[in-house]
Design a protein around this motif. Sequence first.
Motif, PDB file in Angstrom:
ATOM      1  N   GLN A  85       0.826  -1.202   0.000  1.00 50.10           N
ATOM      2  CA  GLN A  85       0.000   0.000   0.000  1.00 50.10           C
ATOM      3  C   GLN A  85       0.863   1.256   0.000  1.00 50.10           C
ATOM      4  O   GLN A  85       0.560   2.225  -0.696  1.00 50.10           O
ATOM      5  CB  GLN A  85      -0.943  -0.002   1.201  1.00 50.10           C
ATOM      6  CG  GLN A  85      -2.047  -1.024   1.067  1.00 50.10           C
ATOM      7  CD  GLN A  85      -2.870  -1.172   2.332  1.00 50.10           C
ATOM      8  OE1 GLN A  85      -2.379  -0.968   3.448  1.00 50.10           O
ATOM      9  NE2 GLN A  85      -4.116  -1.545   2.171  1.00 50.10           N
ATOM     10  N   ASP A  87       3.866   1.551  -1.238  1.00 54.25           N
ATOM     11  CA  ASP A  87       4.434   1.684  -2.573  1.00 54.25           C
ATOM     12  C   ASP A  87       3.404   2.278  -3.535  1.00 54.25           C
ATOM     13  O   ASP A  87       3.718   3.195  -4.293  1.00 54.25           O
ATOM     14  CB  ASP A  87       4.930   0.330  -3.081  1.00 54.25           C
ATOM     15  CG  ASP A  87       5.560   0.438  -4.457  1.00 54.25           C
ATOM     16  OD1 ASP A  87       6.591   1.121  -4.589  1.00 54.25           O
ATOM     17  OD2 ASP A  87       4.998  -0.144  -5.399  1.00 54.25           O
ATOM     18  N   ALA A  88       2.186   1.771  -3.487  1.00 59.09           N
ATOM     19  CA  ALA A  88       1.131   2.267  -4.376  1.00 59.09           C
ATOM     20  C   ALA A  88       0.846   3.746  -4.120  1.00 59.09           C
ATOM     21  O   ALA A  88       0.702   4.536  -5.056  1.00 59.09           O
ATOM     22  CB  ALA A  88      -0.136   1.439  -4.200  1.00 59.09           C
ATOM     23  N   ARG A  91       3.681   5.853  -5.504  1.00 53.39           N
ATOM     24  CA  ARG A  91       3.639   5.903  -6.977  1.00 53.39           C
ATOM     25  C   ARG A  91       2.532   6.827  -7.467  1.00 53.39           C
ATOM     26  O   ARG A  91       2.726   7.586  -8.416  1.00 53.39           O
ATOM     27  CB  ARG A  91       3.468   4.498  -7.548  1.00 53.39           C
ATOM     28  CG  ARG A  91       4.720   3.659  -7.425  1.00 53.39           C
ATOM     29  CD  ARG A  91       4.459   2.217  -7.876  1.00 53.39           C
ATOM     30  NE  ARG A  91       5.606   1.398  -7.611  1.00 53.39           N
ATOM     31  CZ  ARG A  91       6.631   1.247  -8.451  1.00 53.39           C
ATOM     32  NH1 ARG A  91       6.629   1.864  -9.610  1.00 53.39           N
ATOM     33  NH2 ARG A  91       7.647   0.475  -8.126  1.00 53.39           N
ATOM     34  N   ARG A  92       1.369   6.751  -6.820  1.00 54.62           N
ATOM     35  CA  ARG A  92       0.255   7.648  -7.214  1.00 54.62           C
ATOM     36  C   ARG A  92       0.626   9.099  -6.969  1.00 54.62           C
ATOM     37  O   ARG A  92       0.341   9.970  -7.784  1.00 54.62           O
ATOM     38  CB  ARG A  92      -1.016   7.279  -6.458  1.00 54.62           C
ATOM     39  CG  ARG A  92      -1.786   6.136  -7.068  1.00 54.62           C
ATOM     40  CD  ARG A  92      -3.180   6.008  -6.494  1.00 54.62           C
ATOM     41  NE  ARG A  92      -3.193   5.569  -5.112  1.00 54.62           N
ATOM     42  CZ  ARG A  92      -3.152   4.297  -4.727  1.00 54.62           C
ATOM     43  NH1 ARG A  92      -3.095   3.332  -5.612  1.00 54.62           N
ATOM     44  NH2 ARG A  92      -3.191   3.981  -3.447  1.00 54.62           N
TER      45      ARG A  92
END
Length: 95
Positions: A85, A87-88, A91-92
């Motif tokens: 989560q 990492d996501a 990235r977003r």
Amino acid sequence: MMNHRLKDPATENRNQAFRFKLGAIIRRERTNARLSRRVLCERVGLAETSLCRIEDGTMTPNIVLVMDLLWEIDAPQSACLELFQADAELRRAAA
């Protein structure tokens, strides 16, 4: 011929933020498991200085080492999910 990625500042910032998050999770779960750095390092065959660098976010461990650390800590699956989560989210935010 080797393909080298150029070091994009935004990517480097994201990677650094992820390293800090990873280190914080490893430290938190190790502490929750009441394991000293020395004991954890003995279990995974890692130098204490390397674990210190991972926990303070200055070293990027490979995925096998991350999984070995989490396994030896007996980290809950939620800690692994927290890494994905984080990492996501990073990235977003960088997109």
